[in-house]
Design a protein around this motif. Structure first.
Motif, PDB file in Angstrom:
ATOM      1  N   PHE A  77     -25.446  32.995  25.628  1.00 45.32           N
ATOM      2  CA  PHE A  77     -25.926  34.368  25.428  1.00 45.32           C
ATOM      3  C   PHE A  77     -25.249  34.998  24.220  1.00 45.32           C
ATOM      4  O   PHE A  77     -25.897  35.661  23.401  1.00 45.32           O
ATOM      5  N   MET A  78     -23.931  34.778  24.097  1.00 41.20           N
ATOM      6  CA  MET A  78     -23.205  35.324  22.949  1.00 41.20           C
ATOM      7  C   MET A  78     -23.704  34.702  21.651  1.00 41.20           C
ATOM      8  O   MET A  78     -23.863  35.402  20.635  1.00 41.20           O
ATOM      9  N   GLY A  79     -23.963  33.411  21.665  1.00 37.16           N
ATOM     10  CA  GLY A  79     -24.492  32.762  20.474  1.00 37.16           C
ATOM     11  C   GLY A  79     -25.841  33.315  20.073  1.00 37.16           C
ATOM     12  O   GLY A  79     -26.163  33.418  18.886  1.00 37.16           O
ATOM     13  N   LEU A  80     -26.649  33.687  21.083  1.00 38.87           N
ATOM     14  CA  LEU A  80     -27.972  34.243  20.812  1.00 38.87           C
ATOM     15  C   LEU A  80     -27.864  35.608  20.154  1.00 38.87           C
ATOM     16  O   LEU A  80     -28.489  35.865  19.113  1.00 38.87           O
ATOM     17  N   VAL A  81     -27.067  36.520  20.750  1.00 42.55           N
ATOM     18  CA  VAL A  81     -27.046  37.910  20.279  1.00 42.55           C
ATOM     19  C   VAL A  81     -26.040  38.152  19.160  1.00 42.55           C
ATOM     20  O   VAL A  81     -26.147  39.158  18.448  1.00 42.55           O
ATOM     21  N   ARG A 178     -12.087  38.409  30.434  1.00 46.94           N
ATOM     22  CA  ARG A 178     -12.039  38.357  31.895  1.00 46.94           C
ATOM     23  C   ARG A 178     -12.143  36.927  32.398  1.00 46.94           C
ATOM     24  O   ARG A 178     -11.620  36.592  33.468  1.00 46.94           O
ATOM     25  N   LEU A 179     -12.841  36.078  31.632  1.00 49.17           N
ATOM     26  CA  LEU A 179     -12.956  34.666  32.008  1.00 49.17           C
ATOM     27  C   LEU A 179     -11.737  33.858  31.569  1.00 49.17           C
ATOM     28  O   LEU A 179     -11.641  32.668  31.891  1.00 49.17           O
ATOM     29  N   GLY A 180     -10.830  34.495  30.843  1.00 53.75           N
ATOM     30  CA  GLY A 180      -9.638  33.796  30.377  1.00 53.75           C
ATOM     31  C   GLY A 180      -9.897  32.830  29.238  1.00 53.75           C
ATOM     32  O   GLY A 180      -9.147  31.863  29.047  1.00 53.75           O
ATOM     33  N   VAL A 181     -10.947  33.075  28.453  1.00 56.54           N
ATOM     34  CA  VAL A 181     -11.285  32.201  27.332  1.00 56.54           C
ATOM     35  C   VAL A 181     -10.586  32.713  26.077  1.00 56.54           C
ATOM     36  O   VAL A 181     -10.718  33.886  25.718  1.00 56.54           O
ATOM     37  N   LYS A 182      -9.855  31.838  25.411  1.00 56.47           N
ATOM     38  CA  LYS A 182      -9.142  32.236  24.207  1.00 56.47           C
ATOM     39  C   LYS A 182     -10.119  32.567  23.075  1.00 56.47           C
ATOM     40  O   LYS A 182     -11.220  31.995  22.999  1.00 56.47           O
ATOM     41  N   PRO A 183      -9.734  33.482  22.177  1.00 56.73           N
ATOM     42  CA  PRO A 183     -10.650  33.921  21.122  1.00 56.73           C
ATOM     43  C   PRO A 183     -11.211  32.797  20.254  1.00 56.73           C
ATOM     44  O   PRO A 183     -12.403  32.769  19.951  1.00 56.73           O
ATOM     45  N   MET A 184     -10.354  31.850  19.831  1.00 56.46           N
ATOM     46  CA  MET A 184     -10.859  30.774  18.983  1.00 56.46           C
ATOM     47  C   MET A 184     -11.802  29.853  19.744  1.00 56.46           C
ATOM     48  O   MET A 184     -12.734  29.281  19.177  1.00 56.46           O
ATOM     49  N   VAL A 185     -11.583  29.696  21.027  1.00 54.15           N
ATOM     50  CA  VAL A 185     -12.505  28.914  21.859  1.00 54.15           C
ATOM     51  C   VAL A 185     -13.842  29.638  21.963  1.00 54.15           C
ATOM     52  O   VAL A 185     -14.910  29.020  21.898  1.00 54.15           O
ATOM     53  N   THR A 186     -13.784  30.965  22.111  1.00 56.72           N
ATOM     54  CA  THR A 186     -15.016  31.753  22.139  1.00 56.72           C
ATOM     55  C   THR A 186     -15.799  31.597  20.845  1.00 56.72           C
ATOM     56  O   THR A 186     -17.018  31.398  20.859  1.00 56.72           O
ATOM     57  N   ALA A 187     -15.103  31.688  19.716  1.00 52.11           N
ATOM     58  CA  ALA A 187     -15.769  31.538  18.418  1.00 52.11           C
ATOM     59  C   ALA A 187     -16.433  30.170  18.304  1.00 52.11           C
ATOM     60  O   ALA A 187     -17.585  30.054  17.872  1.00 52.11           O
ATOM     61  N   THR A 188     -15.711  29.127  18.696  1.00 58.38           N
ATOM     62  CA  THR A 188     -16.249  27.767  18.611  1.00 58.38           C
ATOM     63  C   THR A 188     -17.437  27.587  19.547  1.00 58.38           C
ATOM     64  O   THR A 188     -18.464  26.999  19.163  1.00 58.38           O
ATOM     65  N   GLY A 189     -17.310  28.085  20.768  1.00 60.46           N
ATOM     66  CA  GLY A 189     -18.383  27.931  21.749  1.00 60.46           C
ATOM     67  C   GLY A 189     -19.651  28.641  21.338  1.00 60.46           C
ATOM     68  O   GLY A 189     -20.759  28.100  21.480  1.00 60.46           O
ATOM     69  N   GLN A 190     -19.527  29.850  20.802  1.00 60.53           N
ATOM     70  CA  GLN A 190     -20.741  30.598  20.484  1.00 60.53           C
ATOM     71  C   GLN A 190     -21.482  30.019  19.289  1.00 60.53           C
ATOM     72  O   GLN A 190     -22.725  29.972  19.293  1.00 60.53           O
ATOM     73  N   VAL A 191     -20.758  29.545  18.250  1.00 56.57           N
ATOM     74  CA  VAL A 191     -21.487  28.955  17.124  1.00 56.57           C
ATOM     75  C   VAL A 191     -22.095  27.614  17.516  1.00 56.57           C
ATOM     76  O   VAL A 191     -23.184  27.242  17.036  1.00 56.57           O
ATOM     77  N   ALA A 193     -23.233  26.885  20.559  1.00 51.82           N
ATOM     78  CA  ALA A 193     -24.421  27.231  21.336  1.00 51.82           C
ATOM     79  C   ALA A 193     -25.555  27.699  20.426  1.00 51.82           C
ATOM     80  O   ALA A 193     -26.729  27.373  20.646  1.00 51.82           O
ATOM     81  N   SER A 194     -25.207  28.448  19.373  1.00 49.51           N
ATOM     82  CA  SER A 194     -26.223  28.903  18.415  1.00 49.51           C
ATOM     83  C   SER A 194     -26.911  27.721  17.745  1.00 49.51           C
ATOM     84  O   SER A 194     -28.136  27.721  17.558  1.00 49.51           O
ATOM     85  N   ALA A 195     -26.118  26.724  17.367  1.00 50.58           N
ATOM     86  CA  ALA A 195     -26.695  25.546  16.716  1.00 50.58           C
ATOM     87  C   ALA A 195     -27.681  24.838  17.636  1.00 50.58           C
ATOM     88  O   ALA A 195     -28.759  24.394  17.207  1.00 50.58           O
ATOM     89  N   ILE A 196     -27.335  24.737  18.916  1.00 50.27           N
ATOM     90  CA  ILE A 196     -28.224  24.089  19.885  1.00 50.27           C
ATOM     91  C   ILE A 196     -29.504  24.896  20.059  1.00 50.27           C
ATOM     92  O   ILE A 196     -30.611  24.338  20.100  1.00 50.27           O
ATOM     93  N   LEU A 197     -29.374  26.221  20.139  1.00 54.87           N
ATOM     94  CA  LEU A 197     -30.542  27.085  20.340  1.00 54.87           C
ATOM     95  C   LEU A 197     -31.497  27.032  19.149  1.00 54.87           C
ATOM     96  O   LEU A 197     -32.724  27.059  19.319  1.00 54.87           O
TER      97      LEU A 197
END
Length: 300
Positions: A77-81, A178-191, A193-197
């Protein structure tokens, strides 16, 4: 936990100015790239390349990717928006608009964030200064856009749509803490996910394998967009956030259009007319009102 802001050191100011420069450069790089490459393909290359670099960075930093279903649902969802929708809208708009104009309209993100937060959160209500900032922001947009027609109007609205998407992303992004996800992990995960979408979108709609070989200028622009304006920008953003706090790093919104406009004028030969300059100053005044620091300084 939210970082408290403090008076920034000269080094932190240097980092903030560098971040504004590299994010402002994304409008410049995109303006060059979309001349030869379809906009969604540009976005896909940007997020895919950044995902590879950030995964390598995680390994070097000794951080582990989170693979839980709930976390990856949030990444998608974050990768989308925060990536797929706004990047695509802005890059498509830049086939019609100068990079400086696109950056000014994109600076409306905090204005839309204030509105969205008022209705979607319990602790971020619109105050009088923020309401003034919202009004000034919309007045500035009205002055800047004027009365365009056809594709130009749609391009202006597309960038504003990207700013709305970013606003929702900024509110949703709080979930990762709140999910305990580190910022750099969030950045990596969202880009990632964006590539997959975006992969099926470019395969069906833009078919990049049918394109002619891009020019060296376009290739270097894509490299700059991936490495400098995306991967490196995330490093800078989270570095500043960790020491200077969210309030200080938000100042980058005021600075990005300055660098984007300067690069457009100096390198691409773009220009702003008097109406667009006036709109820029009104929007910046709105952002200053939303930030609130200038008002507090005057009161003191």
């Amino acid at each position: 936990m939210t970082q408290k802001s403090h008076a920034m050191s000269l080094f932190e100011w240097a980092l903030l100015l560098t971040l504004a420069f590299v994010w402002g450069g994304s409008f410049f790089f995109a303006a060059v790239a979309v001349v030869e490459i379809p906009p969604v393909t540009v976005v896909w290359v940007r997020v895919t390349g950044a995902a590879v670099i950030l995964f390598l960075a995680l390994r070097i930093m000794g951080q582990s990717m989170r693979w839980e279903r709930e976390v990856w649902a949030a990444f998608f969802f974050m990768g989308l928006v925060n990536n797929a929708i706004p990047f695509s809208l802005i890059f498509w708009a830049q086939t019609e608009l100068a990079s400086g104009v696109a950056s000014i309209l994109n600076a409306m993100t905090p204005v839309f964030t204030v509105i969205a937060a008022h209705f979607l959160t319990a602790d971020e209500r619109i105050t009088a200064p923020r309401l003034l900032g919202v009004v000034l922001g919309f007045v500035g947009v009205f002055v800047l856009i004027g009365t365009p027609v056809g594709g130009s109007l749609l391009a202006h609205l597309a960038v504003l749509g990207a700013a709305v998407s970013y606003a929702f992303a900024s509110i949703f992004g709080k979930r990762f803490a709140r999910l305990g996800v580190k910022p750099m992990v969030t950045a990596t995960g969202q880009v990632s996910a964006s590539a997959i979408l975006l992969l099926p979108v470019i395969l069906v709609l833009e078919q990049p394998w049918t394109l002619a070989m891009p020019s060296p200028a376009t290739i270097w622009s894509m490299i700059g967009l991936v490495t400098v304006s995306t991967a490196f920008a995330y490093f800078l953003y989270f570095r500043i956030l960790s020491t200077a706090g969210a309030t200080n790093v938000a100042l980058v919104t005021l600075l990005v259009p300055v660098f984007a406009i300067a690069l457009g004028i100096l390198v691409l030969g773009e220009s702003l007319n008097a109406r667009q300059v006036l709109g820029l100053f009104i929007i910046v005044a709105g952002l200053i009102a939303i930030d609130g620091r200038a008002l507090r300084w005057v009161k003191r």
